[in-house]
Each structure stands twice: as C-alpha cells, then as structure tokens.
Design an enzyme around this catalytic site. Structure first.
Site, mmCIF file in Angstrom:
data_model
loop_
_atom_site.group_PDB
_atom_site.id
_atom_site.type_symbol
_atom_site.label_atom_id
_atom_site.label_comp_id
_atom_site.label_asym_id
_atom_site.label_seq_id
_atom_site.Cartn_x
_atom_site.Cartn_y
_atom_site.Cartn_z
ATOM 1 N N ASP A 12 0.890 -1.162 0.000
ATOM 2 C CA ASP A 12 0.000 0.000 0.000
ATOM 3 C C ASP A 12 0.926 1.208 0.000
ATOM 4 O OD1 ASP A 12 -1.519 2.204 0.706
ATOM 5 O OD2 ASP A 12 -2.766 1.107 2.137
ATOM 6 N N TYR A 228 0.242 0.576 14.876
ATOM 7 C CA TYR A 228 -0.737 0.462 13.801
ATOM 8 C C TYR A 228 -0.289 1.248 12.575
ATOM 9 C CZ TYR A 228 -4.898 0.411 11.008
ATOM 10 O OH TYR A 228 -5.759 0.224 9.956
ATOM 11 N N LYS A 231 -3.562 -2.390 7.265
ATOM 12 C CA LYS A 231 -3.741 -3.841 7.299
ATOM 13 C C LYS A 231 -2.817 -4.489 6.278
ATOM 14 C CE LYS A 231 -5.514 -6.684 9.943
ATOM 15 N NZ LYS A 231 -4.882 -6.771 11.263
HETATM 16 P P1 13P Z 1 -5.577 -0.310 4.549
HETATM 17 O O1 13P Z 1 -4.845 -1.304 5.391
HETATM 18 O O2 13P Z 1 -6.202 -0.927 3.342
HETATM 19 O O3 13P Z 1 -4.689 0.836 4.203
HETATM 20 O O4 13P Z 1 -6.788 0.247 5.397
HETATM 21 C C1 13P Z 1 -6.514 0.869 6.599
HETATM 22 C C2 13P Z 1 -7.711 1.372 7.309
HETATM 23 O O5 13P Z 1 -7.570 1.886 8.392
HETATM 24 C C3 13P Z 1 -9.033 1.238 6.685
HETATM 25 O O6 13P Z 1 -10.065 1.667 7.527
HETATM 26 MG MG MG Z 2 -5.244 -1.879 1.801
HETATM 27 MG MG MG Z 3 -4.229 2.258 2.987
#
Ligand code: 13P
Ligand code: MG
Ligand code: MG
Ligand code: 13P
Length: 362
Positions: A12, A228, A231
């Site tokens: 990402d 954090y 994801k």
């Molecule tokens: P991603 O991991 O796809 O960047 O999403 C993060 C997030 O906090 C979505 O609510």
């Molecule tokens: Mg993502």
């Molecule tokens: Mg993202």
C-alpha cells in the site's frame, strides 16, 4: 526446461480516496518501470493490478526466490510510486514502506511477498488472489478447503493423482516457527492451529512429491512496525489442474463470504466479498473486505491473461450474502464480535486510549 520463479510483491503506497482504491497514475508508473526491467532482461514478464488501495506486482523471472535484485527492483518501484502518491497527496503515501533504506529483501520491511519456483508444466494454470482490508490468516480457510476438504475438492476423492493428499507449512506468526502437517493424516491437528487464523498462518502447500502448489504472503505489517500502520492485505498464488485442484475447486471456497479480520482501521471482523477488479474498491465502512482472483495460463514464463475469475454471476449470491452479513454485524458498532477481541487490538490505536484511562482505575 529451466525452473522459473513467480513473485507477487505488494504494498500500500497510498490510497485514492482515503483507503478505498488506487490512483491510475500509480498503476501507469508501475507498468512503465516494469516494462523497462523486462526490456533490460531482469523479468520474463509482469502484470500490475490492485485490490483496493494495495498495489500488486506479478513478476516472472529466472532469479529465484528472495533474489536481492528482484526485491530491490520492487522496493525502488514502491519508492518511486510513493513519490507520485505524494505529489497527488494520496492518503497514507508510502504507508507500507517502514524504512528509509532497503535491507536486501522486502520481507520484514512492510510490503507483502509470495514467491514460488517450479518447472512449468505442459499447461500451467495459476490463480493469483489479492485482498484488501484483511490479514494473511484470511487464506487459511480456503486453503484448507481446496487442499484437504473433499466436500470442496472432489479431486481428492476421485483423482488418483490427488489421493495421497498434501503437506501444509504453517507459520506461528508470533514465535516465527514453522510446522509441517500432512493431510489427510494430520487434519485435526492442522485445524487446531489454523482455526486461530490471527496466530497460525498457512505459508505454503506442497503435494506429497514435494512440488509447490500454493503460497501466501504472511507478513503482518503492524507486528513488524510495532504499531498500527494499516492492514496486511495479503496475496496468495495457487497452481491448478493435472494432479492439483481444478480451477473451479480453487475458486469454490469463496462462494461462502466467511468472516475475516481487518475491516475499518484494521479492527473489525467482516465478510470476505469476492469481486471483479472493477469492484475492488471497498467503500462501506472502508469495506467490507474484498478478494479478487486473476487467472493466467503461463507460457514460457509469459502471463497469458488475466481472466477476472470473480467477474461471474455465480458469485452474485456470495456478494449478496456478504452485504447481508455486513448489515447484521455492523449493527454491533463498537462491540465485539464486530470489533476484534482485545488481544488482536494490541497493534491498533486502542491501547493509547486505554493508557489514558490508566489513572482513573481505583
Ligand atoms: P488499509 O490497510 O487498506 O490501508 O486500510 C486501513 C484502514 O484503516 C481502513 O479503515
Ligand atoms: Mg489496503
Ligand atoms: Mg491504505
Ligand atoms: P485435470 O486432472 O486434467 O486437471 O482435469 C480435471 C478437471 O479439469 C475437471 O474439472
């Protein structure tokens, strides 16, 4: 024929808009860079796609797995695409690049990576899966069904080439240890582990002759970062047919929109919705979590395809069911089991809030 390596490397590097999708300029830049590398001879072939805000690079080459050259090329590409993302002020530009300096292998640095090396068969159908808003444990259930469950894969019963079963390599993500378990012999032990999909992750599957059948990306970005970040949004690659599960057997588990961890702020359970690439833009509550499947026939390392495998009305009911489940589970709001249990919230921003409350406990 010489063995070839297929690498799927993903990151990402910035979302458009928020965490929902990918800006076309990023895809274009990535394709230009890979085209140059193909002309230089580092790559046999490549394909670029995205699932939500995650950029997926599919590469074929003769450099083997964990090649410093391939990994550095991918890292440099992500850095260059991050520059594009920064110019456009995309959301979370460079999100998964956890370091300023490349250290030889993208694993452990934020991006996800799944690689396999094999001799291309007379016909070599492969399927690349990519997900958004979930973690690598999301592949546990489908991999079990594909390679160990005769109610999913009839080939296990009626194809003599599959009758011996498969070997699963399972990673304990916290201890960083691997255990090999065989199906059908060890399936109860296997399920003991992989049912806890935030802890034990299927890393690869082999047939009993030791030939690779499937690999996943197992990187947990928040574990690596210790905070954090976002994801993991993992990828998976599965070889099909001729002694391996048929294409339809590999796709069948996704007819159930089973629950996966990672929706909204990486902190919620949600149904895994199989979609075509054109629908891989999670928006409702930043979701629900999505999965795409791209099918290719390999020909001398060239990717013939893709076929967008979930662009099929036979997955309409799974999508409808996912929307129904999403409606139901969303009504729990901040309560478990919509929200992840506390143990899985450790690497979200929740501990900061708990910390603030510390002195108020008497
Ligand atoms: P991603 O991991 O796809 O960047 O999403 C993060 C997030 O906090 C979505 O609510
Ligand atoms: Mg993502
Ligand atoms: Mg993202
Ligand atoms: P193969 O064993 O040739 O892969 O054929 C199985 C099949 O495609 C049935 O659907």
């Amino acid at each position: 024929m010489a063995k070839i390596t297929i690498s799927v490397i993903k990151a990402d590097i910035g979302g458009y808009v928020g965490h929902s999708s990918m800006h076309p300029n990023i895809l274009t830049r990535a394709m230009q860079i890979l085209d140059d590398q193909k002309k230089k001879g580092l790559l046999i072939d490549f394909y670029v796609t995205h699932c939500g805000d995650d950029l997926e690079l599919l590469l074929s080459h003769n450099q083997g797995e964990n090649s410093g050259e391939i990994h550095k090329m991918a890292w440099d590409l992500f850095v260059e695409c991050t520059e594009v993302a920064k110019q456009l002020k995309l959301y979370g530009a460079g999100q998964d690049l956890l370091s300023d300096a490349f250290a030889g292998n993208v694993k452990g640095m934020g991006p996800g990576c799944a690689e396999m090396t094999f001799e291309e068969r007379e016909s070599e159908p492969i399927i690349i899966f990519a997900a958004d808003k979930t973690s690598p444990g999301a592949w546990n259930m489908p991999l079990y069904k594909i390679f160990a469950d005769p109610f999913n894969t009839i080939g296990l019963v009626i194809d003599p080439k599959m009758h011996d079963g498969f070997t699963f390599e399972v990673l304990d993500i916290f201890e960083n240890k691997i255990v090999k378990l065989n199906s059908p012999e060890d399936i109860y032990d296997l399920l003991c582990l992989i049912g806890a999909s935030e802890h034990y992750i299927i890393k690869s599957v082999y047939n009993k002759n030791g030939e690779i059948a499937a690999v996943t990306s197992t990187q947990k970005v928040n574990l690596i970062a210790g905070r954090y970040v976002g994801k993991d949004d993992p990828v998976m690659m599965v070889r099909c047919q001729s002694g391996l599960p048929a294409v339809g057997e590999v796709l069948e588990p996704f007819s159930l929109p089973y629950m996966v961890a990672g929706w909204m702020r990486g902190s919620h359970w949600g149904p895994f919705m199989p979609v075509s690439v054109k629908d891989a833009h999670p928006t409702r509550f930043d979701g629900p979590p999505r999965v795409i499947a791209l099918g290719f026939q390999l020909s001398q390392g060239t990717f013939i395809g893709p076929r967008d495998m979930f662009a099929d009305p036979s997955y309409d009911l799974a999508r409808q069911k996912a929307n129904e489940i999403a409606n139901y589970i969303r009504r729990h709001g901040p309560f478990e089991p919509q929200r992840l249990p506390l143990s899985d919230m450790e690497y979200t921003t929740l501990p900061q809030v708990l910390n603030k409350l510390k002195d108020r406990f008497k």
